[in-house]
Design a protein around this motif. Structure first.
Motif, PDB file in Angstrom:
ATOM      1  N   SER A   1       0.833  -1.187   0.000  1.00  0.00           N
ATOM      2  CA  SER A   1       0.000   0.000   0.000  1.00  0.00           C
ATOM      3  C   SER A   1       0.874   1.245   0.000  1.00  0.00           C
ATOM      4  O   SER A   1       1.896   1.318   0.688  1.00  0.00           O
ATOM      5  N   THR A   2       0.476   2.231  -0.805  1.00  0.00           N
ATOM      6  CA  THR A   2       1.217   3.496  -0.862  1.00  0.00           C
ATOM      7  C   THR A   2       0.445   4.623  -0.185  1.00  0.00           C
ATOM      8  O   THR A   2       0.898   5.756  -0.178  1.00  0.00           O
ATOM      9  N   ASN A   3      -0.718   4.292   0.375  1.00  0.00           N
ATOM     10  CA  ASN A   3      -1.556   5.314   1.000  1.00  0.00           C
ATOM     11  C   ASN A   3      -1.813   4.941   2.461  1.00  0.00           C
ATOM     12  O   ASN A   3      -2.953   4.829   2.901  1.00  0.00           O
ATOM     13  N   THR A   4      -0.713   4.737   3.211  1.00  0.00           N
ATOM     14  CA  THR A   4      -0.810   4.280   4.593  1.00  0.00           C
ATOM     15  C   THR A   4      -0.054   5.231   5.501  1.00  0.00           C
ATOM     16  O   THR A   4       1.052   5.679   5.184  1.00  0.00           O
ATOM     17  N   LYS A   5      -0.640   5.539   6.648  1.00  0.00           N
ATOM     18  CA  LYS A   5      -0.013   6.399   7.644  1.00  0.00           C
ATOM     19  C   LYS A   5       0.649   5.499   8.681  1.00  0.00           C
ATOM     20  O   LYS A   5      -0.024   4.807   9.437  1.00  0.00           O
TER      21      LYS A   5
ATOM     22  N   GLY B   1       3.731   9.121   3.942  1.00  0.00           N
ATOM     23  CA  GLY B   1       2.937   8.433   4.953  1.00  0.00           C
ATOM     24  C   GLY B   1       3.709   8.057   6.192  1.00  0.00           C
ATOM     25  O   GLY B   1       3.144   7.486   7.129  1.00  0.00           O
TER      26      GLY B   1
END
Length: 252
Positions: free
Chosen positions: A112-116, A126
């Motif tokens: 995943s490239t949209n993870t905090k 992120g």
């Protein structure tokens, strides 16, 4: 949840599928609530997190609890451990040891490239450094200006074959090897009285007392130091001169 990395080697990336993690404490130090998708736990670290179960989640639904090493997923590495969180009505009774079916999502952690992510060191947008957490003020049990500090020493040493092993000395005691084969603290088979070496050394201090620990090592590598549930203040650091104090095995 209190999440602990009880391993000996790898940092772990922890998450619960579909549920944000609100961090409320780091190593027992209360912090202002901070919400992320996942947390990196280095060896010996622990975080207290709150997880809210949404109203649209049905009883019996199951979700993966994932803890993966930081090896490159894009290169095919997938090492880690799994647990299952099952949502249940508080009045429901489930027999201990009951087999719980796997969640419907794949056991393989997706890239995943949209993870905090908290406590990571990458330069991606992120990545949230640990310094983003704000400690809450707490009242200390002692007034350090009026209490004399205890002073203790902890020495570590590594010995090559044939006496291969890691050794520890506390307050100038004899060097003692206190390791067994790795046993994860989160394992169902972990038992403190059986999984801890009988020669494990204890540093005993008075309750609510300030303590100065002089940590020394002869190893040629960096050694992480961690005190569970305590904050430390660095008073002084001394580095050996490699050409004078060290050989190919250790430093004096």
């Amino acid at each position: 949840f209190r999440v602990v990395n009880g391993g000996q080697h790898h940092a772990l990336q922890f998450r619960i599928d579909g549920f944000p993690l609100t961090v409320v404490a780091a190593d027992s130090q209360p912090v202002e609530a901070y919400t992320v998708d996942e947390i990196v736990l280095h060896v010996g670290e622990r975080f207290d997190v709150e997880v809210s179960v949404f109203n649209d989640v049905q009883e019996g639904e199951r979700f993966w609890i994932r803890a993966d090493t930081l090896e490159s997923r894009s290169q095919g590495f997938q090492h880690g451990i799994r647990a299952i969180m099952r949502v249940s009505d508080p009045k429901s009774v489930h027999p201990r040891g009951e087999d719980v079916p796997d969640p419907t999502r794949s056991i393989v952690t997706p890239v995943s490239t949209n993870t905090k992510t908290l406590n990571c060191h990458a330069l991606s947008s992120g990545c949230v450094p640990i310094t983003s957490l704000s400690p809450l003020s707490i009242k200390h049990a002692v007034d350090e200006d009026n209490v004399e500090s205890e002073i203790h020493t902890v020495d570590t040493h590594f010995q090559l074959a044939p006496q291969y092993g890691h050794f520890v000395s506390i307050d100038s005691s004899a060097m003692t090897q206190n390791e067994l084969p790795p046993a994860a603290m989160i394992s169902r088979t972990f038992r403190p009285d059986q999984s801890t070496h009988p020669n494990t050394m204890a540093l005993r201090v008075a309750r609510s007392s300030p303590v100065i620990i002089v940590w020394r090592t002869s190893l040629l590598m960096d050694v992480p130091i961690h005190l569970h549930g305590h904050s430390v203040e660095i008073l002084d650091v001394a580095h050996p001169v490699l050409s004078q104090d060290c050989n190919t095995q250790s430093c004096s």
